[in-house]
Design an enzyme around this catalytic site. Structure first.
Site, PDB file in Angstrom:
ATOM      1  N   TYR A 140      64.148  -2.023   8.952  1.00 19.54           N
ATOM      2  CA  TYR A 140      64.455  -3.173   9.813  1.00 19.54           C
ATOM      3  C   TYR A 140      64.765  -4.451   9.040  1.00 19.54           C
ATOM      4  CZ  TYR A 140      63.347  -0.816  14.167  1.00 19.54           C
ATOM      5  OH  TYR A 140      63.377   0.023  15.245  1.00 19.54           O
ATOM      6  N   LYS A 197      55.811   9.988   5.810  1.00 18.85           N
ATOM      7  CA  LYS A 197      56.575  11.159   5.347  1.00 18.85           C
ATOM      8  C   LYS A 197      56.475  11.181   3.828  1.00 18.85           C
ATOM      9  CE  LYS A 197      59.545  14.532   6.236  1.00 18.85           C
ATOM     10  NZ  LYS A 197      59.237  15.741   7.031  1.00 18.85           N
ATOM     11  N   ASP A 208      56.968  14.188  11.497  1.00 17.50           N
ATOM     12  CA  ASP A 208      57.528  15.282  12.312  1.00 17.50           C
ATOM     13  C   ASP A 208      56.407  16.082  12.972  1.00 17.50           C
ATOM     14  OD1 ASP A 208      56.857  16.015   9.721  1.00 17.50           O
ATOM     15  OD2 ASP A 208      58.601  17.301   9.387  1.00 17.50           O
ATOM     16  N   ASP A 229      58.833   2.864  15.812  1.00 21.50           N
ATOM     17  CA  ASP A 229      59.806   2.682  16.895  1.00 21.50           C
ATOM     18  C   ASP A 229      60.035   4.003  17.610  1.00 21.50           C
ATOM     19  OD1 ASP A 229      61.905   1.461  18.424  1.00 21.50           O
ATOM     20  OD2 ASP A 229      63.317   2.540  17.145  1.00 21.50           O
ATOM     21  N   ASP A 251      58.518   5.565  21.651  1.00 22.55           N
ATOM     22  CA  ASP A 251      59.302   5.989  22.821  1.00 22.55           C
ATOM     23  C   ASP A 251      58.790   7.343  23.320  1.00 22.55           C
ATOM     24  OD1 ASP A 251      60.925   3.709  22.837  1.00 22.55           O
ATOM     25  OD2 ASP A 251      62.728   4.885  23.272  1.00 22.55           O
TER      26      ASP A 251
HETATM   27  C1  IPM Z   1      61.624  -1.731  20.438  1.00 19.77           C
HETATM   28  C2  IPM Z   1      63.127  -1.746  20.495  1.00 19.77           C
HETATM   29  C3  IPM Z   1      63.638  -2.628  19.355  1.00 19.77           C
HETATM   30  C4  IPM Z   1      63.160  -2.022  18.058  1.00 19.77           C
HETATM   31  C5  IPM Z   1      65.156  -2.826  19.358  1.00 19.77           C
HETATM   32  C6  IPM Z   1      65.656  -3.347  20.681  1.00 19.77           C
HETATM   33  C7  IPM Z   1      65.589  -3.725  18.226  1.00 19.77           C
HETATM   34  O1  IPM Z   1      63.643  -0.466  20.430  1.00 19.77           O
HETATM   35  O2  IPM Z   1      61.021  -2.796  20.649  1.00 19.77           O
HETATM   36  O3  IPM Z   1      61.047  -0.672  20.210  1.00 19.77           O
HETATM   37  O4  IPM Z   1      63.850  -1.154  17.504  1.00 19.77           O
HETATM   38  O5  IPM Z   1      62.098  -2.425  17.592  1.00 19.77           O
HETATM   39 MN    MN Z   2      62.122   1.078  20.348  1.00 22.64          MN
END
Ligand code: IPM
Ligand code: MN
Length: 354
Positions: free
Chosen positions: A137, A190, A223, A247, A251
């Site tokens: 990042y 990793k 993984d 990140d 999700d």
């Molecule tokens: C999150 C989002 C952000 C990230 C994006 C929108 C830059 O996916 O907050 O997880 O990758 O951190």
């Molecule tokens: Mn994200």
């Protein structure tokens, strides 16, 4: 008692709608528990960018530094090219305010459907501590011979001893405070492939672990972690991980806790005087904008996290209890448009349950 000063950035798309519900709950809980809030409002986001070309003007950033905390609805606008708001606003806020912890609880609330067959709320209850300022990042990289068949692109992952140590130490402290029966901190990385950057993380983790003999220090490759999150989520207590992996696995975490409609997070600067920022994990959902169908639960939970981190722990706990009553006894689903209620009605239900 001095007022808690919260800067509000409703943002784009459905951001303002979910922010309105979080503020509704904030007003109700602050009246009930007897504290006052002073709210700022900044129109940062896609509309402002399209109007003025600005994402985060230095004067606004300077003002933001004076608040106790920031609440962010959502950023992302269909007319703005990818990367502009993400890098220019969201990541810029995280970096400039040095919010080096991204705290993302993965908790299945009562009544919420998980895609994991047979898993109950007590099986899905862990927290991801994601490093929030380094790794891929950091924006280090470039092109060579761009647009030609010989094009080269690099994107470097940067890890520093200071950056991983402060995150790892915070995660150990947090695991100790959380004090679950597992009392386990799992480093997710990793090390078998990223033998430089993640070796630094590994060595730092081992060293810091010595200061926390009461916390079990554990390790998973990323993984394998994805596999276990789906198969045996009950294994996890607290995970600490790098920015990019954090990140991705959060999700996955959001899905197993019932979707982006319920997943909230905090970007923390835990240092004295640091300004932290709280947000629902979902995006601006342009196709649902203005229809009163988006789920405000994640935004309401983000507000609870904000209160927890600004000295209003009992109010935060009250909101979380009310949310779990609403998901357990009222809402049909956590998906946009299928909740059995509109966005505003879900906010009202939480207020009624406080
Ligand atoms: C999150 C989002 C952000 C990230 C994006 C929108 C830059 O996916 O907050 O997880 O990758 O951190
Ligand atoms: Mn994200």
């Amino acid at each position: 008692m001095t007022a808690t000063r919260i800067d509000v950035i409703p943002g784009d798309g459905t951001g303002p709608e979910v922010t309105a519900e979080a503020l509704k709950v904030l007003r109700a809980v602050s009246q009930r528990d007897g504290f006052t809030c002073e709210l700022g409002n900044y129109d940062l986001g896609g509309e402002r960018y399209l109007r003025t070309g600005e994402t985060l003007p230095p004067s606004v950033l300077a003002e933001l530094r004076t608040f106790d905390a920031i609440f962010l609805g959502a950023v992302g606008h269909p007319q703005v090219p990818p990367g502009v708001l993400e890098k220019g606003l969201l990541l810029e806020l995280r970096f400039q305010l040095d919010q080096y912890i991204n705290l993302r609880p993965v908790k299945l609330f009562p009544g919420v459907e998980t895609p994991l067959a047979g898993k109950r709320p007590e099986d899905v209850d862990f927290v991801v501590v994601r490093e929030n300022t380094e790794d891929l990042y950091c924006g280090v990289g470039g092109f060579l011979k761009k647009g030609t068949p010989e094009e080269v692109a690099t994107q470097s992952a940067v890890y520093t001893r200071k950056g991983c140590e402060r995150c790892i130490r915070w995660a150990f402290e947090y695991t100790r405070r959380r004090n679950s029966p597992k009392k386990t901190l799992t480093l997710v990385a990793k090390t078998n492939v990223l033998t430089f950057g993640h070796d630094l993380w590994w060595r730092t983790f081992q060293e810091v672990a010595k200061e926390y003999p009461d916390v079990k220090a554990d390790y998973n490759h990323v993984d394998a972690c994805c596999m276990w999150m789906v198969k045996t989520p009950e294994y996890y207590d607290v995970i600490v991980t790098t920015n990019m992996f954090g990140d991705i696995i959060t999700d996955l975490g959001a899905m197993i806790q019932g979707g982006l409609g319920v997943a909230a997070g905090g970007n923390l600067n835990p240092d004295p005087g640091g300004v932290s920022m709280f947000e629902p994990m979902g995006g601006s959902a342009p196709k649902y904008t203005g229809q009163n169908v988006i789920n405000p639960i994640a935004a309401i939970c983000a507000m609870a996290m904000l209160l927890e981190h600004t000295g209003h722990e009992p109010s935060a706990a009250r909101i979380m209890k009310a949310v779990q009553h609403v998901t357990g006894a009222k809402m049909k689903s956590q998906a946009a448009g299928k909740m059995g209620y509109g966005t505003r009605e879900v906010g009202d239900l939480v207020v009624d349950s406080l």
